[in-house]
Motif scaffolding. Structure first.
Motif, short mmCIF file in Angstrom:
data_model
loop_
_atom_site.label_atom_id
_atom_site.label_comp_id
_atom_site.label_asym_id
_atom_site.label_seq_id
_atom_site.Cartn_x
_atom_site.Cartn_y
_atom_site.Cartn_z
N GLY A 1 -11.61 3.70 4.40
CA GLY A 1 -12.47 3.10 5.42
C GLY A 1 -12.49 1.58 5.38
O GLY A 1 -12.97 0.94 6.30
N SER A 2 -11.95 0.98 4.31
CA SER A 2 -11.95 -0.49 4.24
C SER A 2 -10.82 -1.05 5.11
O SER A 2 -9.92 -0.31 5.54
N THR A 3 -10.91 -2.35 5.38
CA THR A 3 -9.87 -2.98 6.22
C THR A 3 -9.34 -4.25 5.54
O THR A 3 -10.01 -4.84 4.70
N VAL B 1 -2.42 3.76 4.36
CA VAL B 1 -2.87 3.02 5.54
C VAL B 1 -2.98 4.04 6.66
O VAL B 1 -2.07 4.85 6.86
N ILE B 2 -4.11 4.02 7.39
CA ILE B 2 -4.20 5.02 8.46
C ILE B 2 -4.10 4.42 9.86
O ILE B 2 -3.89 5.14 10.82
N ASP B 3 -4.23 3.10 9.95
CA ASP B 3 -4.06 2.49 11.28
C ASP B 3 -3.78 0.99 11.14
O ASP B 3 -4.20 0.38 10.15
N MET C 1 6.05 -2.08 8.08
CA MET C 1 5.91 -0.66 7.78
C MET C 1 7.29 -0.11 7.44
O MET C 1 8.17 -0.08 8.30
N ALA C 2 7.47 0.29 6.20
CA ALA C 2 8.72 0.96 5.79
C ALA C 2 8.29 2.31 5.23
O ALA C 2 8.07 2.47 4.04
N LEU C 3 8.12 3.26 6.15
CA LEU C 3 7.40 4.50 5.81
C LEU C 3 8.31 5.65 5.37
O LEU C 3 7.82 6.71 4.98
N GLY C 4 9.62 5.44 5.45
CA GLY C 4 10.54 6.49 5.01
C GLY C 4 10.50 7.69 5.93
O GLY C 4 10.15 7.59 7.11
N PHE D 1 0.85 -1.20 0.00
CA PHE D 1 0.00 0.00 0.00
C PHE D 1 0.88 1.24 0.00
O PHE D 1 1.86 1.32 0.75
N ASP D 2 0.52 2.21 -0.80
CA ASP D 2 1.23 3.50 -0.80
C ASP D 2 0.36 4.51 -1.55
O ASP D 2 -0.14 4.18 -2.63
N PRO D 3 0.18 5.72 -1.01
CA PRO D 3 -0.58 6.72 -1.78
C PRO D 3 0.22 7.25 -2.97
O PRO D 3 -0.33 7.94 -3.82
N PHE D 4 1.53 6.95 -3.02
CA PHE D 4 2.38 7.36 -4.14
C PHE D 4 2.61 6.16 -5.06
O PHE D 4 2.42 5.02 -4.64
#
Ligand SMILES: Cc1cc2nc3c(=O)[nH]c(=O)nc-3n(C[C@H](O)[C@H](O)[C@H](O)COP(=O)(O)OP(=O)(O)OC[C@H]3O[C@@H](n4cnc5c(N)ncnc54)[C@H](O)[C@@H]3O)c2cc1C
Length: 439
Positions: free
Chosen positions: A169-171, A151-153, A179-182, A35-38
């Protein structure tokens, strides 16, 4: 098993390759979701960002694949480094996809050099190729996918079960989450918030907070108006590129071969500074091939382990730093010798031998008669302006200092008396990791 990888930057892409390699050994059904918004490649290497932003690693030193240092017993996908990719399959991949910056990428590849720098966006294209290519190595028991969502949580629902909550809102349920969030966004400090509030209350002032340069609203900086650039670190170079060549300026050479800048007239009036008042040292021109690196003599895992064994498993900071300092000083003197070449005044082998057994390399160098200007003077390296900052003509000092620094760096990241010694810090990172891993 369900595995969720949060972040589609280099770290999780490499991990994905490792997971696929290890999955060859089992027939467990596995689903891996990134998952990534980019886009794939992530925020730093987003292929859609302005290609004015360059990377600070030379093209031949980047790869997403494992190299021969990975144990032979482990399976793995081997493939081209970023540079090898660019000069072989890169152009075809770019032409067969719909990249916003395709024409610029092809131009970059036509000029690419293993020892120079490309745009960060182009590395993002390599990352996308890498990801698509991994499909060819997917074992039948594994499915993997990338979803462009944040991912928000992440909540743990059982000892080996997590619920991953997405921005829509989905899970997703997963047994493993990585988590490799930079570099995470930071809230403004009080001082930064003060700047933001002040500019908001006064017309004609703009404050651009610290963050990813590719996302900074530099178009809000008007042509020809003064702008203060606060800080002279890596982001400074991004900003200065964006406000100069990014506004239509370009470089040319005079008859002596010196570069000069031809302004477009759209540049703001830049006032740059930092607490130290100087940019970082110039990086040495690359002389290292692929994964070639300096072999430490003092700063070794063996020396750190030995100290730990003799001191109840503990390593003091002083001991740790002293080894790094010795390593850099030794490399500096080695490079000074080769810089002197035929004019080196005494037996180099005996001198180096004396340094290897010295507790204080600078003192030994002085005893042997190394002139003062070649002694590794840490105070001067860390604070080149010295205590006399008030007394010097700053412009004159700056031009002299930058000329000295650049001339040293031009001797290369192996050979330069200073840049060659500094570059070693990148090479000893495995020892630092070893030290951290050992707790
Ligand atoms: C501006 C900048 C320039 C850099 N330039 C260089 C360079 O030239 N050379 C070099 O070697 N290194 C450079 N670096 C260092 C860079 O961070 C590493 O090279 C590398 O990108 C680290 O990989 P990563 O996968 O750990 O993190 P990143 O590449 O940062 O990837 C992390 C990803 O996680 C995603 N993410 C974060 N939170 C969430 C969430 N909640 N949900 C979903 N996804 C999320 C982010 O969007 C991001 O795409 C630079 C860093 C920055 C910030």
């Amino acid at each position: 098993m369900n595995i969720v990888l949060v972040g589609a930057g280099p770290r999780n892409l490499s991990l994905l390759e490792r997971l696929l390699a290890h999955a060859q050994r089992t027939d467990e059904e596995t689903t891996i979701t990134l998952f990534d918004p980019f886009p794939i490649g992530g925020r730093v290497w987003n292929p859609d960002q302005d290609p004015t932003f360059l990377m600070n690693t030379v093209t031949q030193q980047l790869t997403l694949f494992t190299d021969p240092s990975v144990a032979k017993s482990a399976t793995g996908v081997f493939g081209p480094t970023f540079y090898e990719w660019a000069i072989t399959v890169g152009p075809e991949f770019i032409q067969s996809h719909n990249f916003k910056n395709a024409a610029i990428f092809l131009d970059e590849i036509a000029r690419i050099n293993p020892n120079r720098f490309t745009s960060r966006a182009l590395f993002g294209v390599y990352a996308q190729w890498f990801y698509e290519n991994l499909g060819n190595y997917r074992p039948k028991n594994v499915q993997f996918a990338y979803l462009r969502k944040a991912v928000i949580d992440v909540q743990q629902t059982a000892p080996h079960m997590f619920k991953v909550l997405l921005e829509d809102g989905s899970t997703v349920d997963a047994e493993q989450v990585v988590m490799a969030l930079g570099n995470a966004d930071e809230a403004n400090t009080n001082e930064e918030q003060g700047f933001a509030d002040f500019t908001a209350q006064h017309t004609g002032l703009t404050y651009v907070p610290a963050g990813h340069p590719a996302e900074a609203r530099l178009d809000t900086v008007p042509d020809n108006e003064p702008v203060i650039l606060r800080g002279l670190g890596l982001n400074f170079f991004d900003y200065i590129a964006k406000l100069t060549v990014g506004r239509g300026g370009h470089f040319a050479r005079d008859r002596a071969g010196e570069l000069y800048y031809v302004p477009s007239g759209k540049e703001p009036k830049m006032i740059a500074g930092s607490r130290k008042g100087l940019p970082m040292h110039a990086r040495g021109l690359n002389q290292k091939k692929d994964a070639e690196s300096h072999r430490p003599i003092f700063f070794t895992a063996g020396n750190i382990d030995r100290f730990a064994r003799e001191n109840n498993g503990k390593v003091t900071y002083d001991f740790f730093f002293n080894l790094i300092e010795k390593e850099m000083n030794y490399k500096h003197y080695q490079n000074v010798i080769s810089d002197f070449g035929l004019t080196w005044p005494f037996n180099a082998a005996e001198f180096l031998e004396a340094l290897r057994h010295s507790a204080n390399l600078n003192a030994t160098a002085r005893e042997w008669g190394v002139p003062d200007e070649y002694i590794m003077n840490w105070d001067r390296i860390l604070n080149p302006l010295g205590e006399s900052a008030e007394a010097v003509d700053y412009n004159e000092f700056m031009v002299k200092y930058l000329t000295w620094d650049i001339n040293d760096a031009l001797k290369g990241n192996v050979d330069a008396p200073y840049a060659g010694a500094f570059d070693m810090l990148r090479d000893v990172r495995p020892v630092i990791r070893h030290y951290l891993d050992a707790g």
